[in-house]
Scaffold this active site. Structure first.
Site, PDB file in Angstrom:
ATOM      1  N   ARG A  97       0.940  -1.234  -0.120  1.00  0.00           N
ATOM      2  CA  ARG A  97      -0.239   0.343  -0.693  1.00  0.00           C
ATOM      3  C   ARG A  97       0.724   0.859   0.154  1.00  0.00           C
ATOM      4  O   ARG A  97       0.740   2.271  -0.763  1.00  0.00           O
ATOM      5  CB  ARG A  97      -0.901   0.038   1.194  1.00  0.00           C
ATOM      6  CG  ARG A  97      -2.306   1.182   0.936  1.00  0.00           C
ATOM      7  CD  ARG A  97      -1.711   2.170   1.889  1.00  0.00           C
ATOM      8  NE  ARG A  97      -0.991   2.166   2.780  1.00  0.00           N
ATOM      9  CZ  ARG A  97      -0.425   2.786   3.452  1.00  0.00           C
ATOM     10  NH1 ARG A  97       0.126   4.416   2.875  1.00  0.00           N
ATOM     11  NH2 ARG A  97       0.246   2.659   4.485  1.00  0.00           N
ATOM     12  N   LEU A 138      10.907  15.132   1.373  1.00  0.00           N
ATOM     13  CA  LEU A 138      10.323  15.450   2.443  1.00  0.00           C
ATOM     14  C   LEU A 138      11.324  15.586   3.102  1.00  0.00           C
ATOM     15  O   LEU A 138      12.032  16.286   3.601  1.00  0.00           O
ATOM     16  CB  LEU A 138       9.015  16.241   2.132  1.00  0.00           C
ATOM     17  CG  LEU A 138       8.969  16.707   3.290  1.00  0.00           C
ATOM     18  CD1 LEU A 138       9.268  18.185   2.852  1.00  0.00           C
ATOM     19  CD2 LEU A 138       7.473  16.543   3.291  1.00  0.00           C
ATOM     20  N   THR A 139      11.634  13.675   3.898  1.00  0.00           N
ATOM     21  CA  THR A 139      11.446  14.419   5.111  1.00  0.00           C
ATOM     22  C   THR A 139      13.667  14.074   5.224  1.00  0.00           C
ATOM     23  O   THR A 139      14.533  13.623   4.421  1.00  0.00           O
ATOM     24  CB  THR A 139      11.917  13.088   6.026  1.00  0.00           C
ATOM     25  OG1 THR A 139      10.158  12.771   5.857  1.00  0.00           O
ATOM     26  CG2 THR A 139      11.575  12.349   6.975  1.00  0.00           C
ATOM     27  N   TRP A 169      14.388   8.189   5.111  1.00  0.00           N
ATOM     28  CA  TRP A 169      13.214   7.570   5.178  1.00  0.00           C
ATOM     29  C   TRP A 169      12.068   8.288   3.852  1.00  0.00           C
ATOM     30  O   TRP A 169      10.745   8.114   3.356  1.00  0.00           O
ATOM     31  CB  TRP A 169      11.930   7.982   6.257  1.00  0.00           C
ATOM     32  CG  TRP A 169      12.659   7.268   7.558  1.00  0.00           C
ATOM     33  CD1 TRP A 169      13.301   8.292   8.637  1.00  0.00           C
ATOM     34  CD2 TRP A 169      13.319   6.081   7.963  1.00  0.00           C
ATOM     35  NE1 TRP A 169      13.970   7.055  10.026  1.00  0.00           N
ATOM     36  CE2 TRP A 169      14.230   5.667   9.169  1.00  0.00           C
ATOM     37  CE3 TRP A 169      13.048   4.647   7.545  1.00  0.00           C
ATOM     38  CZ2 TRP A 169      14.193   4.410   9.524  1.00  0.00           C
ATOM     39  CZ3 TRP A 169      13.355   3.830   7.447  1.00  0.00           C
ATOM     40  CH2 TRP A 169      13.691   3.741   9.328  1.00  0.00           C
ATOM     41  N   ILE A 170      12.624   7.465   2.764  1.00  0.00           N
ATOM     42  CA  ILE A 170      12.085   8.329   1.210  1.00  0.00           C
ATOM     43  C   ILE A 170      11.553   7.044   0.704  1.00  0.00           C
ATOM     44  O   ILE A 170      13.077   5.873   0.202  1.00  0.00           O
ATOM     45  CB  ILE A 170      12.984   9.335   0.441  1.00  0.00           C
ATOM     46  CG1 ILE A 170      13.497  10.621   0.669  1.00  0.00           C
ATOM     47  CG2 ILE A 170      12.688  10.107  -1.103  1.00  0.00           C
ATOM     48  CD1 ILE A 170      12.926  10.790   1.834  1.00  0.00           C
ATOM     49  N   LEU A 246       1.151  15.325   1.969  1.00  0.00           N
ATOM     50  CA  LEU A 246       0.983  14.411   3.067  1.00  0.00           C
ATOM     51  C   LEU A 246      -0.181  13.948   3.072  1.00  0.00           C
ATOM     52  O   LEU A 246      -0.637  12.854   3.931  1.00  0.00           O
ATOM     53  CB  LEU A 246       1.795  14.910   4.018  1.00  0.00           C
ATOM     54  CG  LEU A 246       3.470  14.775   3.871  1.00  0.00           C
ATOM     55  CD1 LEU A 246       3.787  15.563   4.875  1.00  0.00           C
ATOM     56  CD2 LEU A 246       3.912  13.559   3.063  1.00  0.00           C
ATOM     57  N   GLU A 370       3.936   9.608   8.017  1.00  0.00           N
ATOM     58  CA  GLU A 370       3.273  10.736   7.623  1.00  0.00           C
ATOM     59  C   GLU A 370       2.585  11.187   8.931  1.00  0.00           C
ATOM     60  O   GLU A 370       1.853  11.467   8.847  1.00  0.00           O
ATOM     61  CB  GLU A 370       1.991  10.465   7.008  1.00  0.00           C
ATOM     62  CG  GLU A 370       2.432   9.523   5.736  1.00  0.00           C
ATOM     63  CD  GLU A 370       3.137  10.117   4.519  1.00  0.00           C
ATOM     64  OE1 GLU A 370       3.659  10.655   4.776  1.00  0.00           O
ATOM     65  OE2 GLU A 370       3.574   8.938   3.636  1.00  0.00           O
ATOM     66  N   PHE A 390       2.945  23.250  18.911  1.00  0.00           N
ATOM     67  CA  PHE A 390       3.600  23.229  17.759  1.00  0.00           C
ATOM     68  C   PHE A 390       5.067  23.626  18.394  1.00  0.00           C
ATOM     69  O   PHE A 390       4.565  24.897  18.400  1.00  0.00           O
ATOM     70  CB  PHE A 390       3.655  22.973  16.664  1.00  0.00           C
ATOM     71  CG  PHE A 390       2.412  22.686  16.277  1.00  0.00           C
ATOM     72  CD1 PHE A 390       3.053  21.153  15.739  1.00  0.00           C
ATOM     73  CD2 PHE A 390       1.224  21.891  15.828  1.00  0.00           C
ATOM     74  CE1 PHE A 390       2.294  20.005  15.188  1.00  0.00           C
ATOM     75  CE2 PHE A 390       0.747  21.053  15.296  1.00  0.00           C
ATOM     76  CZ  PHE A 390       1.105  20.512  14.370  1.00  0.00           C
TER      77      PHE A 390
END
Length: 390
Positions: A97, A138-139, A169-170, A246, A370, A390
């Site tokens: 998935r 992105l990360t 983590w791509i 995202l 995510e 945040f």
């Protein structure tokens, strides 16, 4: 395993009047693909940390890549159709998935929403057909849940952009043909279409994972990567662009993990009916029935949440905080159901005889990517109070 458990779950949930024949047709495509190509090998693939890349064309042939986009080469399927597909595939394995999500909800969505018309017309049909794979970078290693701390830069040098930085983590990066790389520029954060064979682009698989073992996650290094001016996604400005992508992925996750929940609950029902203990079937024990009832209540709550956000998405009024509610709740629910099923299966629950322990491991990764639980909790809290923590 028999199909008794699945029939019992579906009969009690009774979604027939909420799901159209078109939605079911899409779901059945994914069910067949998962049964034929993922389930027969997934336990061995997970054990060997092997990504079965040879089955990728089947996803394109079924029309599943970018299926929810109204874009060149894409099917334009509805949110419930896409959600049911995610659930069917994730019931096979979260890593698959994730593949559909990285290609369609992240890379293709970024191009569709923020790319030039030339990029949309040339790239999206190739990606929908599976002839071109994408990833979404992105990360960053030191950023994690804080994309605002991005250190990757893109600087103009004459008629070129020069990118430097690192990502972590791509998904799919070592097999992708293009990477959608997000970098800080003088005009804010922008996205770039980076061919992965560009000099200075290096992707390295992350090894020794205890989750998502049958899929690919990578580190990316960008060292003086030179791109032409038109490599930029011309309509991307600021962090809101990648964050909107995202949210597309989070929508798919909220549905996908319900596939695991349904799978584990059905396994628990079948096991309880077949297993004899103290002279009778486990299904006749009060504590076992109470356990199954709690699992069913959790599954129904998660599915109704998924349907609600699909309706909101179809109406064009889905709010980011609503997606956070669904992602936070449904992943937690799936973890709880998988854990309860593992306990019901006793010793067999930790073996490859059943997929439950593998699902539990994968769900721990899904829980993190995510948006972690904490990030989604703060998003919900901000929506409730109007105050950002945040």
């Amino acid at each position: 395993m028999t199909t008794t458990g699945f029939a019992a779950v579906d009969r009690l949930l009774d979604l027939d009047d909420r799901v159209s024949p078109e939605d079911r047709a899409w779901e059945q495509k994914a069910v067949r693909l998962t049964a034929d190509l993922i389930r027969p090998h997934i336990e061995d693939d997970f054990e060997a940390a092997h990504f079965r890349a040879e089955i990728l064309p089947a996803f394109a042939e079924a029309g599943l890549l970018g299926m929810h986009l109204n874009a060149p080469g894409c099917a334009g399927a509805g949110p419930i159709s896409y959600g049911l597909v995610c659930a069917a595939i994730e019931a096979g394995d979260s890593g698959w998935r994730t593949f559909v999500s990285v290609q369609g909800s992240l890379a293709m969505t970024a191009i569709d929403r923020f790319g030039s018309e030339h990029q949309r017309q040339t790239l999206l049909p190739e990606m929908a057909a599976g002839r071109m794979l994408g990833c979404f970078a992105l990360t960053e290693p030191a950023g994690g849940s804080d994309p605002g701390a991005m250190t990757t830069t893109a600087v103009r040098d004459g008629d070129e952009w020069v990118l430097n930085g690192a990502k972590r983590w791509i998904g799919l990066a070592t097999i992708a043909d293009i990477a959608i790389v997000w970098a800080r520029t003088d005009d804010g954060v922008r996205g770039f279409v980076v061919p992965t064979d560009t000099q200075g682009f290096t992707a390295t698989p992350i090894t020794q994972k205890h989750a998502m073992r049958a899929s690919i996650q990578c580190e990316i290094d960008l060292v003086d990567v030179r791109l032409p001016t038109d490599a930029v996604l011309e309509r991307s400005r600021g962090l809101s662009a990648p964050l909107s992508c995202l949210n597309e992925a989070r929508f798919g996750i909220s549905w996908g993990v319900m596939g695991i929940a349904r799978e584990c609950l059905a396994i628990g029902i079948d096991y309880a009916l077949e297993r004899q203990s103290f002279g009778s079937a486990l299904a006749g024990k009060q504590l076992v029935q109470a356990r199954l009832a709690e699992m069913m209540v959790g599954y129904q709550n998660g599915m109704l949440t998924a349907l609600h956000i699909a309706d909101r998405k179809a109406a064009g009024v889905l709010q980011p905080a609503q997606i956070s509610i669904a992602k936070l709740n449904n992943v937690r629910t799936a973890i709880a159901i998988a854990q309860s099923t593992r306990e019901l299966l006793a010793g067999d629950g930790v073996t490859g005889l059943h997929p439950v322990m593998r699902h539990m491991a994968n769900l721990e990764a899904v829980r993190t990517y995510e948006g972690t639980d904490d990030i989604h909790a703060l998003t919900i809290g901000r929506a409730l109070t109007g105050v950002s923590a945040f």
